[in-house]
Design a protein around this motif. Structure first.
Motif, PDB file in Angstrom:
ATOM      1  N   THR A  99      20.179  17.580  29.258  1.00  0.00           N
ATOM      2  CA  THR A  99      18.921  17.710  30.000  1.00  0.00           C
ATOM      3  C   THR A  99      17.958  18.655  29.302  1.00  0.00           C
ATOM      4  O   THR A  99      18.339  19.419  28.413  1.00  0.00           O
ATOM      5  CB  THR A  99      19.188  18.228  31.423  1.00  0.00           C
ATOM      6  OG1 THR A  99      19.693  19.567  31.340  1.00  0.00           O
ATOM      7  CG2 THR A  99      20.193  17.346  32.147  1.00  0.00           C
ATOM      8  N   GLU A 100      16.700  18.606  29.732  1.00  0.00           N
ATOM      9  CA  GLU A 100      15.653  19.410  29.103  1.00  0.00           C
ATOM     10  C   GLU A 100      15.866  20.906  29.320  1.00  0.00           C
ATOM     11  O   GLU A 100      15.378  21.724  28.537  1.00  0.00           O
ATOM     12  CB  GLU A 100      14.287  19.013  29.652  1.00  0.00           C
ATOM     13  CG  GLU A 100      13.897  17.578  29.322  1.00  0.00           C
ATOM     14  CD  GLU A 100      12.544  17.212  29.910  1.00  0.00           C
ATOM     15  OE1 GLU A 100      11.983  18.063  30.647  1.00  0.00           O
ATOM     16  OE2 GLU A 100      12.055  16.103  29.639  1.00  0.00           O
ATOM     17  N   GLU A 101      16.569  21.296  30.358  1.00  0.00           N
ATOM     18  CA  GLU A 101      16.747  22.717  30.667  1.00  0.00           C
ATOM     19  C   GLU A 101      17.487  23.474  29.572  1.00  0.00           C
ATOM     20  O   GLU A 101      17.389  24.702  29.486  1.00  0.00           O
ATOM     21  CB  GLU A 101      17.511  22.884  31.993  1.00  0.00           C
ATOM     22  CG  GLU A 101      16.734  22.501  33.235  1.00  0.00           C
ATOM     23  CD  GLU A 101      16.764  21.006  33.506  1.00  0.00           C
ATOM     24  OE1 GLU A 101      16.222  20.590  34.545  1.00  0.00           O
ATOM     25  OE2 GLU A 101      17.330  20.254  32.685  1.00  0.00           O
ATOM     26  N   THR A 102      18.241  22.763  28.746  1.00  0.00           N
ATOM     27  CA  THR A 102      19.025  23.445  27.714  1.00  0.00           C
ATOM     28  C   THR A 102      18.202  23.803  26.485  1.00  0.00           C
ATOM     29  O   THR A 102      18.681  24.507  25.603  1.00  0.00           O
ATOM     30  CB  THR A 102      20.205  22.561  27.259  1.00  0.00           C
ATOM     31  OG1 THR A 102      19.678  21.374  26.647  1.00  0.00           O
ATOM     32  CG2 THR A 102      21.074  22.171  28.444  1.00  0.00           C
TER      33      THR A 102
ATOM     34  N   THR B  77      23.568  20.899  31.091  1.00  0.00           N
ATOM     35  CA  THR B  77      22.290  21.399  31.580  1.00  0.00           C
ATOM     36  C   THR B  77      22.365  22.906  31.758  1.00  0.00           C
ATOM     37  O   THR B  77      23.401  23.518  31.498  1.00  0.00           O
ATOM     38  CB  THR B  77      21.913  20.724  32.910  1.00  0.00           C
ATOM     39  OG1 THR B  77      20.574  21.093  33.270  1.00  0.00           O
ATOM     40  CG2 THR B  77      22.857  21.139  34.029  1.00  0.00           C
TER      41      THR B  77
ATOM     42  N   LYS C 273      21.744  26.215  34.416  1.00  0.00           N
ATOM     43  CA  LYS C 273      21.662  26.566  35.832  1.00  0.00           C
ATOM     44  C   LYS C 273      21.619  28.072  35.998  1.00  0.00           C
ATOM     45  O   LYS C 273      22.131  28.811  35.150  1.00  0.00           O
ATOM     46  CB  LYS C 273      22.869  26.003  36.600  1.00  0.00           C
ATOM     47  CG  LYS C 273      22.773  24.518  36.902  1.00  0.00           C
ATOM     48  CD  LYS C 273      23.845  24.104  37.894  1.00  0.00           C
ATOM     49  CE  LYS C 273      23.666  22.658  38.321  1.00  0.00           C
ATOM     50  NZ  LYS C 273      24.639  22.267  39.367  1.00  0.00           N
TER      51      LYS C 273
ATOM     52  N   TYR D 110      25.210  28.090  31.024  1.00  0.00           N
ATOM     53  CA  TYR D 110      24.408  26.938  30.657  1.00  0.00           C
ATOM     54  C   TYR D 110      25.188  25.629  30.614  1.00  0.00           C
ATOM     55  O   TYR D 110      24.722  24.680  30.030  1.00  0.00           O
ATOM     56  CB  TYR D 110      23.732  27.180  29.295  1.00  0.00           C
ATOM     57  CG  TYR D 110      22.924  28.422  29.287  1.00  0.00           C
ATOM     58  CD1 TYR D 110      21.945  28.615  30.237  1.00  0.00           C
ATOM     59  CD2 TYR D 110      23.146  29.426  28.358  1.00  0.00           C
ATOM     60  CE1 TYR D 110      21.192  29.767  30.263  1.00  0.00           C
ATOM     61  CE2 TYR D 110      22.408  30.577  28.369  1.00  0.00           C
ATOM     62  CZ  TYR D 110      21.426  30.742  29.324  1.00  0.00           C
ATOM     63  OH  TYR D 110      20.691  31.888  29.334  1.00  0.00           O
TER      64      TYR D 110
ATOM     65  N   CYS E 283      26.700  22.569  32.806  1.00  0.00           N
ATOM     66  CA  CYS E 283      26.457  22.058  34.146  1.00  0.00           C
ATOM     67  C   CYS E 283      27.711  21.909  34.991  1.00  0.00           C
ATOM     68  O   CYS E 283      27.683  22.147  36.172  1.00  0.00           O
ATOM     69  CB  CYS E 283      25.740  20.729  34.034  1.00  0.00           C
ATOM     70  SG  CYS E 283      26.393  19.396  34.977  1.00  0.00           S
TER      71      CYS E 283
END
Length: 500
Positions: A98-101, A161, A163, A204, A206
């Motif tokens: 995902t983009e969050e990483t 991802t 979090k 990091y 998920c």
């Protein structure tokens, strides 16, 4: 036994390795030396060898890779051909990123070792290889972190991802209860390395179940899911290849991995990146001792680079002028090239070290002046005056270069005495210009002009021009600069930027 050791030493040498003959020992010998006993009960008498492995041969970090490499080298087995096989249900595993990483660890790669059979020795070797890779190419998990999981206890598709720490809760390895990521930081705070790993991996990833006790591998594991999260995709692929190829020989279908294509270089040899690497392997296979010494068929004459030759000649003349050469560190602190010289660090174009081990080595030097002043400070008890010079490279940021920086050969000299000695440093500049500058298109090849520079005392600084181009400065240093370097007397300096 000595004959066998010597034969093994010769084999290692031919293969490009070095066996430490003085380090041959056993577990029993080690325990006896540590405890001072003549006999260690329960200790193994298996002989232990210490072999120095080249830094680029990650495939030799485990016993499986080393034995396989030696057997292929001795032509006792064919070099394995690696291929990929599909799972029985025909559906490969999926890893979604995902983009969050992107702000932390943007890359992740994964693979599955199917139908593997572990023994205690194989299992220990598997874990040991993982730890060796973590310490070496992974740089203590700062670049890459490897996770190994029992695929039969989890199911995909998997998502990688980022979090918040409070949203991550699971039971870590060998623990009896669940923890949040914040609680784990306190639980493992005794080890800084461990804390770094927790921050990068737990925060990091998920699926916290991955890093927990639930999915840990054991001797009964048949399908191993291997994932690598990384800041460098190339290194992540190298590490994944090493983990898979080294132990795929224990699978039901040995040596299956990677794409089903014919390759010239196996995934175990990430160090082969140029034709010369293949030539080196060919010479190694033929035997370095078997290569006949011959005279090269081409005639060449060696000579110095023009810049190096000019630097050497200039050093001799500066020494003849009464100045002593100094060699200073190429790395220094930010204060040395900025605050102490009354400069702003953002204006220095300095290249910063991403993980400095000490405050003394934070950046690459952008000037030779700070190093010479530190040398003067270290030798201020010597008889005055102190005349020092250095001709070396500085490093400056340069976006036009492939690496983002360039080296500049510079000249710097300082004169430290009870009086500033501006005339001494000016005379040295004249001598340097006399030696260096020949410019027929300019009636006066070199000249000086007043300059305002925060490093120098106001009204006592000049800019140096050669053939109409500014190449440096000279003058009396500002009293604040003198104090910052713990000096008590006046000092004048000459700082010439690239002269070629």
């Amino acid at each position: 036994e000595n004959g066998a050791d010597e034969e093994f030493d010769e084999l290692c040498f031919e293969f490009g390795l070095e066996l430490e003959l003085d380090e041959i020992t056993s577990e029993m010998d080690i325990i006896c030396r540590e405890q001072g006993n003549t006999k260690a009960e329960g200790a193994s008498d298996v002989i232990l060898y210490k072999i120095d492995v080249p830094a680029n041969r990650y495939d030799l970090l485990c016993l499986e890779g080393l034995v396989r490499g030696l057997q292929v080298f001795k032509q006792k087995m064919e070099a394995p051909r690696y291929r990929r096989v599909s799972p029985a249900n025909g559906e490969p595993q999926r890893l979604v990123i995902t983009e969050e990483t992107a702000a932390v660890r943007p890359h992740a790669v994964a693979a599955v070792l199917r139908n593997i059979t572990f023994t205690l020795e194989r299992y220990d070797s598997f874990i040991e290889l993982q730890e060796k890779l973590h310490q070496k190419v992974c740089r203590k998990r700062t670049l890459i972190a490897i996770g190994t999981h029992d695929l039969d206890t989890i199911s995909g598709p998997f998502t990688y991802t980022a979090k918040p720490p409070g949203d991550i809760r699971f039971k870590p390895l060998n623990q009896a209860k669940e923890y949040t990521a914040q609680e784990l930081m306190s639980l493992y705070k005794v080890s800084r390395d461990c804390c770094d790993w927790l921050w990068l991996e737990i925060f990091y990833f998920c699926h916290p179940i991955f890093l927990g006790d639930h999915s840990k591998i054991s001797l009964n594991t048949k399908n191993v899911f291997i994932e690598c999260t990384a800041t460098d995709l190339t290194k992540a692929k190298i590490v994944l290849d090493m983990m898979v190829t080294m132990f795929c020989e224990y699978c039901e279908e040995p040596f299956t991995d990677g794409e089903q294509i014919e390759v010239e270089i196996p995934p175990t040899r990430s160090d082969v990146i140029h034709a010369c690497d293949i030539m080196e392997d060919a010479a190694m296979a033929y035997g370095f001792n078997n290569i006949t010494r011959t005279t090269p068929r081409t005639y060449t004459v060696a000579s110095q680079l023009p810049l190096s030759k000019l630097s050497e000649l200039l050093r001799q003349d500066l020494a003849a002028a009464g100045f002593t050469e100094a060699l200073t560190f190429a790395l220094c602190s930010q204060e040395d090239i900025a605050d102490k010289l009354l400069k702003n660090i953002s204006e220095t174009r300095a290249c910063h070290i991403s993980n400095p081990k000490t405050a003394e080595f934070q950046v690459a030097r952008t000037t030779l002046l700070s190093g010479l002043l530190k040398t003067v400070a270290a030798n201020r008890k010597m008889p005055l005056p102190l005349r020092l010079f250095e001709i070396s490279d500085v490093v400056l940021k340069d976006e036009t270069k492939y690496v983002g920086a360039r080296n500049n050969r510079c000249l710097c000299a300082v004169y430290y005495n009870k009086s500033p000695g501006f005339e001494v440093i000016h005379g040295l500049m004249d001598r340097v210009m006399q030696l260096l500058i020949t410019c027929p298109s300019f009636p006066t090849p070199s000249s000086v002009s007043p300059l305002s520079d925060s490093t120098f005392f106001p009204g006592h600084c000049a800019e140096i021009f050669a053939c109409g181009k500014s190449i440096g400065r000279l003058g009396v240093l500002h009293p604040s600069v003198i104090n910052h370097f713990e000096l008590t007397m006046p000092c004048s300096a000459l700082d010439i930027e690239p002269f070629l």
